[in-house]
Design a protein around this motif. Sequence first.
Motif, PDB file in Angstrom:
ATOM      1  N   SER A 266      37.844  -4.333  29.192  1.00 29.06           N
ATOM      2  CA  SER A 266      37.235  -5.470  28.553  1.00 29.06           C
ATOM      3  C   SER A 266      37.355  -6.659  29.733  1.00 29.06           C
ATOM      4  O   SER A 266      39.007  -6.756  30.268  1.00 29.06           O
ATOM      5  CB  SER A 266      36.461  -5.828  27.241  1.00 29.06           C
TER       6      SER A 266
ATOM      7  N   CYS B 220      32.070  -9.216  30.253  1.00 31.32           N
ATOM      8  CA  CYS B 220      30.432 -10.987  30.650  1.00 31.32           C
ATOM      9  C   CYS B 220      31.529 -12.035  31.049  1.00 31.32           C
ATOM     10  O   CYS B 220      32.250 -12.286  31.991  1.00 31.32           O
ATOM     11  CB  CYS B 220      30.429 -10.736  29.159  1.00 31.32           C
TER      12      CYS B 220
ATOM     13  N   SER C 219      32.227  -8.172  26.075  1.00 29.81           N
ATOM     14  CA  SER C 219      32.231  -7.077  26.854  1.00 29.81           C
ATOM     15  C   SER C 219      33.291  -6.208  26.186  1.00 29.81           C
ATOM     16  O   SER C 219      33.492  -4.966  26.354  1.00 29.81           O
ATOM     17  CB  SER C 219      33.110  -7.539  28.279  1.00 29.81           C
TER      18      SER C 219
END
Length: 291
Positions: A169, A250, A257
């Motif tokens: 992420s 994100c 994320s």
Amino acid sequence: MRFVVVTGMSGGGKKTALRMLEDVGFYCVDNLPVDLIETFVELLSSPKGEATKVALGVDVRSSQQFERVPDILNKLKEAGYPIEVLFMEAQDETLLKRYKESRRRHPLSPSGRIEEGIAKERKILSRIKSQADYILDSSKLLTRDLNEEIEKIFVHDEEYNNLMISVVSFGFKHGIPQDADLVFDVRFLPNPYYVDELKYLSGNDDKVRDYVMSFKESEEFLNKLQDMVEFLIPNYIKEGRTQLVIGIGCTGGKHRSVTLANALYQRLGGNKGFGVRVSHRDIDAGIHGTY
């Protein structure tokens, strides 16, 4: 008797792997002359031999003799000796960086460019790599990660496959991970940052996870992502890939994320055909600004 031959790219982590094998009870010998490999295996495999787990490091320092190694190992296997080959790999840019940091010369290009030595070594090692039982790419592995993989294979005898998937992420405002093979943008999902009680939490918290996954778009995206990744994986394995980095981003890398990366990891993690790990690059990047 378990007999492991450790080979691979210079700078790929062979010595580290041998040390780790020694730590888990293997009798280790590094850089034995090629002409002595057969005799060495036969002696240690005799009924009077005390060693039950042996690791032998073999690499291009054995000069031109190295090209005989695959034939020697095949002959030993045909004779019934339980030979396993662990190939330590690393990407060219990683090897180049390691050589420059250590200021070492490449064994196949002592007075020339490091890149030339790496290319020459890859050509020499291509045959034994294709015959390897295990390929560990150390490019993106921390020492503890490599140790976990060594223990998984040689201590716990877990099923091992050469493809390792890293789900990462990240926040787009911090930049896309340079090593990402696939990148997915989840900024289209509602942002928990604008919910007061969720603002300072992360996707590792149940409240944030439940909020993000409460939207039908989240579940639909996850289903489609899982379907695509599971379609790609066998093709990557067929291609000979050993690493696949999937980036899910994100805005800030803290909420959406993280939630989706964890969810994808959980869905892929039960598959025995490949290894999976998850990490959150920007989860602690800060609590101010937009997420």
